[in-house]
Design a protein around this motif. Structure first.
Motif, PDB file in Angstrom:
ATOM      1  N   PHE A  30      -6.194   0.683   4.451  1.00 14.31           N
ATOM      2  CA  PHE A  30      -6.660   0.971   3.100  1.00 14.31           C
ATOM      3  C   PHE A  30      -6.628  -0.301   2.256  1.00 14.31           C
ATOM      4  O   PHE A  30      -5.720  -1.125   2.400  1.00 14.31           O
ATOM      5  N   SER A  31      -7.587  -0.423   1.348  1.00 17.48           N
ATOM      6  CA  SER A  31      -7.457  -1.458   0.329  1.00 17.48           C
ATOM      7  C   SER A  31      -6.362  -1.016  -0.640  1.00 17.48           C
ATOM      8  O   SER A  31      -5.964   0.154  -0.658  1.00 17.48           O
ATOM      9  N   MET A  32      -5.886  -1.928  -1.472  1.00 16.96           N
ATOM     10  CA  MET A  32      -4.839  -1.557  -2.423  1.00 16.96           C
ATOM     11  C   MET A  32      -5.314  -0.508  -3.435  1.00 16.96           C
ATOM     12  O   MET A  32      -4.600   0.473  -3.682  1.00 16.96           O
ATOM     13  N   PRO A  33      -6.519  -0.657  -4.018  1.00 16.64           N
ATOM     14  CA  PRO A  33      -6.997   0.410  -4.908  1.00 16.64           C
ATOM     15  C   PRO A  33      -7.135   1.749  -4.198  1.00 16.64           C
ATOM     16  O   PRO A  33      -6.789   2.791  -4.755  1.00 16.64           O
ATOM     17  N   ALA A  34      -7.616   1.726  -2.954  1.00 15.51           N
ATOM     18  CA  ALA A  34      -7.774   2.973  -2.197  1.00 15.51           C
ATOM     19  C   ALA A  34      -6.422   3.632  -1.941  1.00 15.51           C
ATOM     20  O   ALA A  34      -6.304   4.859  -1.992  1.00 15.51           O
ATOM     21  N   SER A  35      -5.408   2.817  -1.698  1.00 14.64           N
ATOM     22  CA  SER A  35      -4.069   3.372  -1.450  1.00 14.64           C
ATOM     23  C   SER A  35      -3.573   4.146  -2.663  1.00 14.64           C
ATOM     24  O   SER A  35      -3.013   5.243  -2.531  1.00 14.64           O
ATOM     25  N   PHE A  53     -11.651   6.362   3.512  1.00 16.75           N
ATOM     26  CA  PHE A  53     -11.314   5.120   2.808  1.00 16.75           C
ATOM     27  C   PHE A  53     -10.993   3.930   3.714  1.00 16.75           C
ATOM     28  O   PHE A  53     -10.792   2.834   3.195  1.00 16.75           O
ATOM     29  N   ASN A  54     -10.890   4.128   5.030  1.00 18.96           N
ATOM     30  CA  ASN A  54     -10.584   3.005   5.906  1.00 18.96           C
ATOM     31  C   ASN A  54     -11.608   1.886   5.711  1.00 18.96           C
ATOM     32  O   ASN A  54     -12.820   2.134   5.714  1.00 18.96           O
ATOM     33  N   THR A  55     -11.127   0.682   5.534  1.00 24.29           N
ATOM     34  CA  THR A  55     -11.997  -0.446   5.190  1.00 24.29           C
ATOM     35  C   THR A  55     -13.094  -0.671   6.224  1.00 24.29           C
ATOM     36  O   THR A  55     -14.248  -0.953   5.869  1.00 24.29           O
ATOM     37  N   ASP A  56     -12.785  -0.505   7.493  1.00 19.82           N
ATOM     38  CA  ASP A  56     -13.747  -0.812   8.556  1.00 19.82           C
ATOM     39  C   ASP A  56     -14.490   0.410   9.082  1.00 19.82           C
ATOM     40  O   ASP A  56     -15.574   0.265   9.667  1.00 19.82           O
ATOM     41  N   LYS A  57     -13.927   1.628   8.868  1.00 20.30           N
ATOM     42  CA  LYS A  57     -14.517   2.809   9.508  1.00 20.30           C
ATOM     43  C   LYS A  57     -14.723   3.987   8.569  1.00 20.30           C
ATOM     44  O   LYS A  57     -15.187   5.038   8.998  1.00 20.30           O
ATOM     45  N   GLY A  58     -14.385   3.859   7.304  1.00 20.12           N
ATOM     46  CA  GLY A  58     -14.448   4.980   6.384  1.00 20.12           C
ATOM     47  C   GLY A  58     -15.842   5.296   5.884  1.00 20.12           C
ATOM     48  O   GLY A  58     -16.692   4.408   5.738  1.00 20.12           O
ATOM     49  N   THR A  95       0.832  -1.204   0.000  1.00 26.65           N
ATOM     50  CA  THR A  95       0.000   0.000   0.000  1.00 26.65           C
ATOM     51  C   THR A  95       0.867   1.255   0.000  1.00 26.65           C
ATOM     52  O   THR A  95       0.520   2.265  -0.626  1.00 26.65           O
ATOM     53  N   THR A  96       1.995   1.200   0.689  1.00 21.06           N
ATOM     54  CA  THR A  96       2.939   2.316   0.680  1.00 21.06           C
ATOM     55  C   THR A  96       3.467   2.565  -0.733  1.00 21.06           C
ATOM     56  O   THR A  96       3.536   3.708  -1.201  1.00 21.06           O
ATOM     57  N   THR A  97       3.820   1.493  -1.416  1.00 19.47           N
ATOM     58  CA  THR A  97       4.340   1.604  -2.783  1.00 19.47           C
ATOM     59  C   THR A  97       3.290   2.170  -3.731  1.00 19.47           C
ATOM     60  O   THR A  97       3.591   3.039  -4.570  1.00 19.47           O
ATOM     61  N   LEU A  98       2.072   1.696  -3.613  1.00 20.75           N
ATOM     62  CA  LEU A  98       1.002   2.166  -4.489  1.00 20.75           C
ATOM     63  C   LEU A  98       0.706   3.644  -4.257  1.00 20.75           C
ATOM     64  O   LEU A  98       0.426   4.393  -5.206  1.00 20.75           O
ATOM     65  N   GLY A  99       0.760   4.086  -3.011  1.00 20.42           N
ATOM     66  CA  GLY A  99       0.545   5.506  -2.728  1.00 20.42           C
ATOM     67  C   GLY A  99       1.594   6.377  -3.376  1.00 20.42           C
ATOM     68  O   GLY A  99       1.295   7.425  -3.970  1.00 20.42           O
TER      69      GLY A  99
END
Length: 489
Positions: A361-366, A413-418, A315-319
Motif C-alpha cells: 500500500f502507499s502511505m495515503p492508501a494505508s 489499493f495494491n500499488t502494482d496489482k490493485g 503503513t501499519t501506524t497509519l492504518g
C-alpha cells in the motif's frame, strides 16, 4: 624497658553504608544466608568456571561446523527474534482487552484462557502444527501436508553464509502467529464456555486446522515454480495474515459463539441489551499493547532486516490511526457521544485492515484502508447483534469483518496489482477466492470440532447457575478482585 605500643584496631563496619569499596563485597556476602560458609563459597566459585567450560564446549562443538557468523545472518535472526517477542507480548494485550470488556465475575476465567492458550499453542505447533504447515511433504499437492512430528533445529553453514533464518527463530515467530489465531476465538466465546472444552479446541485449532489452511498461502514455490500452496500459486496476497490468521480465528470463534448461544440477558426479544465491561482502563492499555505488538506482526513478516521494514511500520501506524479516528467519529454520530470501546476496536480494526497489504500500500492508501476499517467495525458490531450472535468484545467485527475487508483492499489499493491503481480486476478476483476458501474451511472444520466436543462432554456451555454466579467461581474457585464487593450480575 621500652614497651612497643600496639597499633590501634580499626572498627569493622557493621553497616553497608559505613563500608568502603573494598569492605562492601565481603560484608554483603556475609549478610546473605549461607555465604559465610566456606563450602558454599567454594561451590559458588565453581559456577562461573562451569559456565565458562560449557561455553567453550559449545563453541568447540560448533566451530568446526559453521563458518564465521555474517552481519546479515546476525541482523536477520536478531530482528525476527525481537519481532517474535513483540507478537508473543500481544497475548497480554488480548487478555487485557477481553478481560476489561467483560464482566468482573469472569475476569479470572478470561485471563486463565489467554495464558493457557499460548502455552497450548506453542506445544501443539511444536509437536505437529509447524510440520504440517511447512516441513512435511505434500500428501495432496498444494492442499495438504502431513508426516512426522517436531522440526529439525539444525543450523547449516549455508544458512550462515546466506544470512538465512535458523529453524528455531522461524518456528518461534510462526508459533506466535498460531497463538494469535486461537486467542481470537477466546473473545468470541467469552463468559459462557467450559474451560476444558475451550482448551481442547485450541489444541486442535493450532495443531491441525490452522496449519492446513496456512500452508495454502505461506508455502512458497521453489525456483522451478513447484511446491507452493495452491492459493500462493494462484497469486493470492495476504502479507501478514489478515485472512490466514485473523479471519480464520474469527470464523472458528463465531461458529463456537453460534453453538453456545448468547449470554443470559444479552437479548430481550428483538432488543439488544448492553452488557458493559468492568474495566475500560485495562482494555485501553491492552489496545496500546496490541498496537505496539503489531510492529512485530507486520514488519516481522518481511522475515529479514531490510529497507522495507520501516516503511511497513509506517503503513501499519497509519492504518491504526485512520481506524481509530473513523470509529470515534462514527460512534459520535450513531450514539451521540464518542464510545471508548469503539475507539479501541477501531484502532484494532485499522491494524487488521492494513495487515494483508501493508508492504504494497502507499502511505495515503494505508490511512484510507484503516479509516474504512474503522467505519466498518462500528456497523459490523450492530449487524452481528442483529443476527442474535453474542460477541462480547466485538472480536468477529475486528478480526473477521475487517480481516475480509483487508484482504479485498489488496485487490483495490495494491500499488502494482490493485484495481484502483489501474491494474484491473484480476487480483481482486483472486483475493475474493482466498477469502471464501479459507472462510469455508474454517467454518466447516471448526463446526465439526465444536460439535464433537459438545457430544463427548454433554455440551460446551456452562450451566445457567454457573454463568449467573460467574466463571471465576464455578470454573476456577477464585475471584479477580476478592477485596471488592461485586456489583455486576
Amino acid at each position: 624497658m621500652t614497651i612497643a605500643t600496639q597499633a590501634p584496631r580499626q572498627r569493622r563496619p557493621k553497616r553497608l553504608s559505613e563500608a568502603s569499596l573494598l569492605e562492601a563485597p565481603p560484608l554483603l556476602l556475609h549478610r546473605i544466608r549461607g555465604m559465610s560458609n566456606s563450602r558454599t563459597l567454594t561451590w559458588m566459585a565453581c559456577v562461573p568456571l562451569a559456565l565458562f567450560g560449557l561455553g567453550v564446549f559449545n563453541l568447540s562443538a560448533h566451530a568446526a561446523d559453521l563458518p564465521e557468523l555474517t552481519p546479515a545472518f546476525l541482523a536477520n535472526n536478531m530482528f525476527l527474534f525481537v519481532c517474535a517477542v513483540l507478537v508473543i507480548f500481544m497475548n497480554a494485550g488480548f487478555a487485557m482487552v477481553e478481560a476489561g470488556m467483560c464482566r468482573q465475575k469472569n475476569a479470572v476465567n478470561i485471563l486463565a484462557k489467554n495464558l493457557i492458550v499460548f502455552a497450548l499453542a506453542v506445544t501443539a505447533y511444536w509437536f505437529i502444527g509447524y510440520k504440517i504447515m511447512y516441513n512435511a511433504d505434500w500428501v495432496i499437492p498444494g492442499v495438504l501436508k502431513f508426516g512426522g512430528v517436531f522440526f529439525d533445529p539444525t543450523v547449516t553453514p549455508e544458512m550462515v553464509t546466506d544470512g538465512a533464518l535458523v529453524p528455531s527463530i522461524d518456528f518461534l515467530f510462526q508459533a506466535a502467529f498460531a497463538g494469535t489465531a486461537a486467542t481470537i476465538v477466546s473473545g468470541l466465546v467469552a463468559e459462557r464456555i467450559k474451560f476444558v472444552e475451550f482448551v481442547i479446541f485450541s489444541l486442535v485449532l493450532v495443531g491441525i486446522l490452522y496449519p492446513i489452511s496456512g500452508s495454502w498461502q505461506w508455502n512458497f514455490p521453489d525456483d522451478a515454480g513447484a511446491g507452493g500452496g495452491w492459493l500462493n500459486s494462484l497469486g493470492f496476497i495476504d502479507f501478514a495474515g489478515s485472512t490466514v490468521v485473523h479471519s480464520f480465528g474469527a470464523w472458528a470463534g463465531v461458529v463456537g459463539a453460534v453453538l453456545l448461544g448468547p449470554r443470559i440477558g444479552k437479548f430481550a426479544g428483538d432488543k439488544t441489551q448492553a452488557i458493559p465491561g468492568h474495566n475500560l482502563s485495562i482494555a485501553t492499555l491492552g489496545c496500546l499493547i496490541l498496537w505496539i505488538g503489531w510492529y512485530g506482526f507486520n514488519p516481522g513478516s518481511w522475515l529479514s532486516m531490510a529497507p522495507e521494514v520501516p516503511y511497513i511500520a509506517v503503513t501499519t501506524t497509519l492504518g491504526a490511526a485512520g481506524g481509530g479516528i473513523a470509529s470515534t467519529i462514527v460512534s459520535q454520530f450513531t450514539s451521540g457521544k464518542p464510545d471508548l470501546t469503539m475507539t479501541i476496536n477501531g484502532i484494532l480494526a485499522g491494524l487488521v485492515g492494513v495487515t494483508a497489504g501493508c508492504d504494497g500500500f502507499s502511505m495515503p492508501a494505508s490511512w484510507v484502508v484503516g479509516f474504512i476499517a474503522g467505519v466498518i467495525v462500528v456497523f459490523s458490531v450492530s449487524f452481528i447483534d442483529s443476527l442474535k450472535i453474542d460477541d462480547p468484545v466485538g472480536a468477529f467485527s475486528v478480526h473477521g469483518t475487517c480481516g475480509i475487508w483487508a484482504t479485498l483492499a489488496v485487490g483495490l489499493f495494491n500499488t502494482d496489482k490493485g484495481l484502483l491503481t489501474g491494474n484491473g480486476f484480476g487480483q481482486l478476483g483472486i483475493q475474493i477466492l482466498g477469502v471464501v476458501a479459507i472462510g469455508l474451511f474454517a467454518i466447516v472444520s471448526s463446526w465439526i470440532v465444536w460439535s464433537v466436543l459438545g457430544a463427548l462432554s454433554g455440551g460446551i456451555r456452562v450451566t445457567e447457575a454457573e454463568e449467573v454466579e460467574g466463571l471465576d467461581i464455578s470454573e476456577h474457585g477464585m475471584e479477580a478482585y476478592p477485596d471488592f464487593a461485586s456489583t455486576s450480575s
